[in-house]
Design a protein around this motif. Structure first.
Motif, PDB file in Angstrom:
ATOM      1  N   GLU A 314       0.773  -1.191   0.057  1.00  0.00           N
ATOM      2  CA  GLU A 314      -0.011  -0.129  -0.011  1.00  0.00           C
ATOM      3  C   GLU A 314       0.844   1.166  -0.058  1.00  0.00           C
ATOM      4  OE1 GLU A 314      -3.405   0.068  -0.087  1.00  0.00           O
ATOM      5  OE2 GLU A 314      -3.372   2.292  -0.057  1.00  0.00           O
ATOM      6  N   GLY A 315       0.992   1.636  -1.082  1.00  0.00           N
ATOM      7  CA  GLY A 315       1.790   3.023  -1.256  1.00  0.00           C
ATOM      8  C   GLY A 315       1.261   4.351  -0.740  1.00  0.00           C
ATOM      9  N   THR A 316       1.981   5.512  -0.868  1.00  0.00           N
ATOM     10  CA  THR A 316       1.325   6.716  -0.406  1.00  0.00           C
ATOM     11  C   THR A 316       0.220   6.885  -1.310  1.00  0.00           C
ATOM     12  OG1 THR A 316       3.668   7.292   0.057  1.00  0.00           O
ATOM     13  CG2 THR A 316       1.841   8.964   0.127  1.00  0.00           C
ATOM     14  N   ARG A 317       0.122   6.516  -2.661  1.00  0.00           N
ATOM     15  CA  ARG A 317      -0.791   6.919  -3.529  1.00  0.00           C
ATOM     16  C   ARG A 317      -1.849   6.010  -3.908  1.00  0.00           C
ATOM     17  NH1 ARG A 317       3.844   9.240  -3.668  1.00  0.00           N
ATOM     18  NH2 ARG A 317       4.128  11.655  -4.289  1.00  0.00           N
ATOM     19  N   GLY A 318      -1.688   4.862  -3.340  1.00  0.00           N
ATOM     20  CA  GLY A 318      -2.534   3.575  -3.685  1.00  0.00           C
ATOM     21  C   GLY A 318      -1.628   2.278  -3.831  1.00  0.00           C
ATOM     22  N   VAL A 319      -2.358   1.360  -4.513  1.00  0.00           N
ATOM     23  CA  VAL A 319      -1.650   0.110  -4.439  1.00  0.00           C
ATOM     24  C   VAL A 319      -0.644  -0.167  -5.406  1.00  0.00           C
ATOM     25  CG1 VAL A 319      -2.177  -2.123  -4.952  1.00  0.00           C
ATOM     26  CG2 VAL A 319      -3.933  -1.118  -3.810  1.00  0.00           C
ATOM     27  N   THR A 320       0.643  -0.264  -5.019  1.00  0.00           N
ATOM     28  CA  THR A 320       1.810  -0.367  -5.964  1.00  0.00           C
ATOM     29  C   THR A 320       2.148  -1.798  -5.776  1.00  0.00           C
ATOM     30  OG1 THR A 320       2.355   1.736  -4.906  1.00  0.00           O
ATOM     31  CG2 THR A 320       3.813   0.583  -6.112  1.00  0.00           C
ATOM     32  N   SER A 321       2.149  -2.327  -7.338  1.00  0.00           N
ATOM     33  CA  SER A 321       2.629  -3.735  -7.276  1.00  0.00           C
ATOM     34  C   SER A 321       3.322  -3.863  -8.385  1.00  0.00           C
ATOM     35  CB  SER A 321       1.247  -4.679  -7.298  1.00  0.00           C
ATOM     36  OG  SER A 321       0.536  -4.226  -8.178  1.00  0.00           O
ATOM     37  N   LEU A 322       3.981  -5.307  -8.392  1.00  0.00           N
ATOM     38  CA  LEU A 322       4.932  -5.672  -9.502  1.00  0.00           C
ATOM     39  C   LEU A 322       4.662  -7.212  -9.641  1.00  0.00           C
ATOM     40  CD1 LEU A 322       8.259  -4.555 -10.410  1.00  0.00           C
ATOM     41  CD2 LEU A 322       8.092  -7.078  -9.624  1.00  0.00           C
ATOM     42  N   TYR A 323       4.511  -7.378 -11.000  1.00  0.00           N
ATOM     43  CA  TYR A 323       4.450  -8.891 -11.351  1.00  0.00           C
ATOM     44  C   TYR A 323       5.841  -9.423 -11.702  1.00  0.00           C
ATOM     45  CZ  TYR A 323       3.687 -12.947 -14.237  1.00  0.00           C
ATOM     46  OH  TYR A 323       3.766 -14.370 -14.843  1.00  0.00           O
ATOM     47  N   LEU A 324       6.459 -10.527 -11.425  1.00  0.00           N
ATOM     48  CA  LEU A 324       7.701 -10.845 -11.833  1.00  0.00           C
ATOM     49  C   LEU A 324       7.630 -12.244 -12.150  1.00  0.00           C
ATOM     50  CD1 LEU A 324      10.604  -9.569 -11.584  1.00  0.00           C
ATOM     51  CD2 LEU A 324      11.030 -11.003  -9.604  1.00  0.00           C
ATOM     52  N   ARG A 325       8.435 -12.618 -13.534  1.00  0.00           N
ATOM     53  CA  ARG A 325       8.136 -13.717 -13.893  1.00  0.00           C
ATOM     54  C   ARG A 325       9.689 -14.273 -14.150  1.00  0.00           C
ATOM     55  NH1 ARG A 325       5.044 -18.299 -16.362  1.00  0.00           N
ATOM     56  NH2 ARG A 325       6.711 -19.546 -16.935  1.00  0.00           N
ATOM     57  N   THR A 326      10.425 -15.435 -13.865  1.00  0.00           N
ATOM     58  CA  THR A 326      11.445 -15.852 -13.836  1.00  0.00           C
ATOM     59  C   THR A 326      11.739 -16.999 -14.783  1.00  0.00           C
ATOM     60  OG1 THR A 326      11.703 -16.613 -11.817  1.00  0.00           O
ATOM     61  CG2 THR A 326      12.510 -14.373 -12.170  1.00  0.00           C
ATOM     62  N   MET A 327      12.713 -17.569 -15.522  1.00  0.00           N
ATOM     63  CA  MET A 327      13.028 -18.765 -16.081  1.00  0.00           C
ATOM     64  C   MET A 327      13.702 -19.743 -15.198  1.00  0.00           C
ATOM     65  SD  MET A 327      10.846 -18.215 -18.377  1.00  0.00           S
ATOM     66  CE  MET A 327      10.903 -19.505 -19.716  1.00  0.00           C
ATOM     67  N   ASP A 328      14.147 -20.682 -15.511  1.00  0.00           N
ATOM     68  CA  ASP A 328      15.091 -21.536 -14.528  1.00  0.00           C
ATOM     69  C   ASP A 328      16.467 -20.733 -14.508  1.00  0.00           C
ATOM     70  OD1 ASP A 328      15.284 -23.506 -12.623  1.00  0.00           O
ATOM     71  OD2 ASP A 328      15.716 -24.941 -14.094  1.00  0.00           O
ATOM     72  N   LYS A 329      16.899 -21.063 -13.415  1.00  0.00           N
ATOM     73  CA  LYS A 329      18.300 -20.567 -13.280  1.00  0.00           C
ATOM     74  C   LYS A 329      18.668 -19.271 -13.860  1.00  0.00           C
ATOM     75  CE  LYS A 329      20.420 -25.157 -13.015  1.00  0.00           C
ATOM     76  NZ  LYS A 329      21.159 -26.142 -13.527  1.00  0.00           N
ATOM     77  N   ALA A 330      17.573 -18.434 -13.840  1.00  0.00           N
ATOM     78  CA  ALA A 330      17.778 -17.073 -14.423  1.00  0.00           C
ATOM     79  C   ALA A 330      18.584 -16.185 -13.451  1.00  0.00           C
ATOM     80  CB  ALA A 330      16.343 -16.485 -14.690  1.00  0.00           C
ATOM     81  N   GLN A 331      19.496 -15.095 -14.115  1.00  0.00           N
ATOM     82  CA  GLN A 331      20.100 -14.306 -13.634  1.00  0.00           C
ATOM     83  C   GLN A 331      19.217 -12.882 -13.649  1.00  0.00           C
ATOM     84  OE1 GLN A 331      24.017 -14.362 -15.623  1.00  0.00           O
ATOM     85  NE2 GLN A 331      25.005 -14.922 -13.614  1.00  0.00           N
ATOM     86  N   THR A 332      18.309 -12.753 -14.466  1.00  0.00           N
ATOM     87  CA  THR A 332      17.678 -11.430 -14.713  1.00  0.00           C
ATOM     88  C   THR A 332      16.236 -11.980 -14.954  1.00  0.00           C
ATOM     89  OG1 THR A 332      17.830 -11.729 -17.050  1.00  0.00           O
ATOM     90  CG2 THR A 332      19.548 -10.263 -15.745  1.00  0.00           C
ATOM     91  N   PRO A 333      15.209 -11.009 -14.586  1.00  0.00           N
ATOM     92  CA  PRO A 333      13.760 -11.458 -14.679  1.00  0.00           C
ATOM     93  C   PRO A 333      13.475 -11.812 -16.052  1.00  0.00           C
ATOM     94  CG  PRO A 333      14.065  -9.385 -13.513  1.00  0.00           C
ATOM     95  CD  PRO A 333      15.352  -9.596 -14.009  1.00  0.00           C
ATOM     96  N   TYR A 334      12.450 -12.770 -16.465  1.00  0.00           N
ATOM     97  CA  TYR A 334      12.065 -12.791 -17.639  1.00  0.00           C
ATOM     98  C   TYR A 334      11.152 -11.774 -18.101  1.00  0.00           C
ATOM     99  CZ  TYR A 334       9.463 -14.717 -21.657  1.00  0.00           C
ATOM    100  OH  TYR A 334       8.959 -14.953 -22.859  1.00  0.00           O
ATOM    101  N   ARG A 335      10.206 -11.221 -17.103  1.00  0.00           N
ATOM    102  CA  ARG A 335       9.308 -10.296 -17.370  1.00  0.00           C
ATOM    103  C   ARG A 335       8.910  -9.356 -16.144  1.00  0.00           C
ATOM    104  NH1 ARG A 335       6.929  -6.155 -18.727  1.00  0.00           N
ATOM    105  NH2 ARG A 335       4.858  -6.030 -20.027  1.00  0.00           N
ATOM    106  N   ALA A 336       8.802  -8.234 -16.131  1.00  0.00           N
ATOM    107  CA  ALA A 336       8.474  -7.629 -14.961  1.00  0.00           C
ATOM    108  C   ALA A 336       7.468  -6.535 -15.124  1.00  0.00           C
ATOM    109  CB  ALA A 336       9.556  -6.887 -14.273  1.00  0.00           C
TER     110      ALA A 336
END
Lengths: 377, 143
Positions: A314-336
């Protein structure tokens, strides 16, 4: 009969306007009245989601906090939370409560900034400086804790980076004491001011159903009397809001219950500050001894297993959220995918503004507490 | 409004004015004096070449690719020739955390400016030395 729209003029509010740093709205005016408002996003776009795909899981929080520097402690939390969920990291109790305290302090700081800015947009420039002086004390405390005033870089997957010190605690205490001393004075001065009442009462009014339909969250919907708050509704396991005894702050105007105008949103945000101060005051004595960082996390965040997670706060201005998807043995996110709180309130201008005078446009815009970083990711 | 209350207001204003005259100003006389910075201030870095093993962990962790270690540099063949690009650095502190050999530190020097962009790329000689002592340099008071 003559069509009034034949005499209409189109003007652009922004992106060069002083008050419109990084956004623009196309307004159609008939005389002094606005008949159509077309908000435009995209002037502040920094492709943060793409940047996140090229940063590893330690560096991603740095991108997130740069989306909204005013609530940096809150803004970096959804990313950190999502990484912790995928990697299965347990956060130490001390780090949990420290996070919560700093997030509430960050909320107060952000609200103070907005409060001064909103008063300045109405032309009350003295009220710009008074809350900003008090805000400096919070910034001093942040600097004592993290070494930086705005880009704090505090939360990290597995805990927090910097431990509380005595000097920091005294500075935070001093900031809160000063706020408690001076805020009631300024609040009464502002809310009883005839200029302020004339400019804000009845302006930009919407009811709870409309607000929920547009996806507005946070203080803007709570000003309609809807007790919608992620801190209470779905408490995060890595935050300790349940250790404090507090109520969701809602404001109901007796003249028009279930609706909120610019004045009500102002009152609501003062209630928010009071609640945050209350939570900090209750949590500070409860900070336990122990580690601030889970040491196993250091190895775990190098490569994450395949998975997806949704971090939110719950941020100051409302709901702040993030969807994160990773592949196997990933060093970086596949999608954010970032869900900022201000996109919905910004595009609700399309319905709120028509029918008002041109001078009221910035009042409606300012009362929604917008931050361009949140709609142009 | 009576005569005495007006007089009282005038005296109150005069008292305030006199107090302001003899008070130290809130602002700093900047290039010659500065405020105190906390211990953890994330200012420009200093590199201790004796401790450095050129493991390149700082290079790896830097989110903005501001650090470069030149392994082909013959002058610093045995040690690390570290180049720090302050046009890119965001002072996040990850490199200092990543260094396990205590070879990289933040200093309290936060005001870095140069006439050219090239001057902001600190080479192996500049990054290992402080061009000025932050505390001594700031000690001079004009008011």
């Amino acid at each position: 009969m003559k069509d009034v729209l034949e005499e209409a003029t189109e003007i652009w509010f922004g992106p060069q306007h002083v008050s419109a740093h990084g956004w623009a709205a196309k307004l159609t005016l008939v005389g002094d009245y606005i008949v159509e408002c077309d908000p435009n996003a995209g002037y502040f776009h920094r492709s943060a989601e793409k940047c996140l795909e090229f940063r590893d899981f330690r560096q991603g929080a740095l991108i997130m906090e740069r989306l909204c520097m005013l609530e940096a402690f809150l803004a970096e939390y959804p990313y950190v939370s999502a990484v912790e969920k995928i990697a299965g990291i347990d956060v130490p109790d001390r780090a949990k409560i420290m996070r919560t305290i700093m997030m509430e302090a960050s909320r107060i700081h952000s609200l103070q900034f907005w409060w001064g800015q909103f008063a300045a947009e109405l032309g009350l420039f003295t009220m710009l400086l008074w809350p900003w002086v008090d805000r400096e004390f919070f910034l001093d405390a942040f600097e004592e804790l993290t070494g930086s005033r705005h880009a704090v870089s505090y939360n990290t997957p597995g805990g927090v980076k910097y431990d509380f010190t005595d000097k920091f605690l005294s500075k935070l205490d001093r900031a809160i004491q000063r706020l408690e001393e001076r805020m009631p004075k300024f609040r009464d001065m502002l809310l009883r001011s005839p200029t302020f009442k004339v400019r804000t009462k009845g302006i930009g009014r919407f009811d709870a159903n409309q607000g929920l339909r547009w996806g507005i969250s946070g203080p803007n919907i709570r000003a309609c009397g809807v007790p919608m708050d992620l801190r209470k509704d779905s408490p995060d396991e890595n935050l300790t809001y349940d250790m404090a005894d507090w109520e969701v702050p809602t404001y109901t105007n007796e003249d028009h219950p279930g609706e909120s105008d610019a004045y009500d949103r102002m009152v609501q945000r003062f209630l928010e500050i009071e609640t945050s101060v209350d939570i900090i005051r209750q949590l500070l004595p409860q900070v336990p001894e122990g580690e601030i960082y889970e040491r196993k996390a250091r190895g775990k965040v190098n490569r994450l297993p395949e998975g997806e997670a949704y971090g939110r706060v719950e941020g100051t201005r409302g709901v702040t959220s993030l969807y994160l998807r990773t592949m196997d043995k990933a060093q970086t996110p596949y999608r954010a995918k970032i869900r900022g709180p201000c996109f919905n309130s910004y595009y609700s201008l399309k319905h709120l503004v028509p029918g008002n005078k041109f001078a009221d446009f910035i009042v409606i815009f300012g009362s929604l507490d917008p931050y361009p970083g949140w709609w142009d990711r | 409004m009576g005569f005495f209350s007006t007089l009282g207001d005038i005296f109150r204003i005069l008292r305030h004015v006199f107090r302001q005259i003899f008070k130290r100003p809130f602002t700093y006389f900047y290039p010659f004096e500065d405020r105190e910075y906390p211990e953890r201030t994330r200012g420009r870095h200093i590199h201790v070449r004796e401790n450095c093993t050129a493991c390149k962990q700082c290079v790896r962790v830097c989110p903005v690719v501001a650090i470069r270690i030149d392994v082909m540099d013959q002058k610093y063949n045995k040690d690390a020739a570290l180049y720090f690009d302050y046009t890119r650095c965001i002072f996040c502190g990850l490199c200092v955390q990543a260094c396990r050999f205590n070879a990289l530190y933040h200093t309290k020097v936060v005001d870095i400016s140069a006439e050219n962009r090239e001057d902001l790329i600190y080479g192996p000689d500049e990054i290992t030395t402080l061009d000025r002592e932050p505390l001594e340099w700031r000690g001079r008071r004009f008011r």
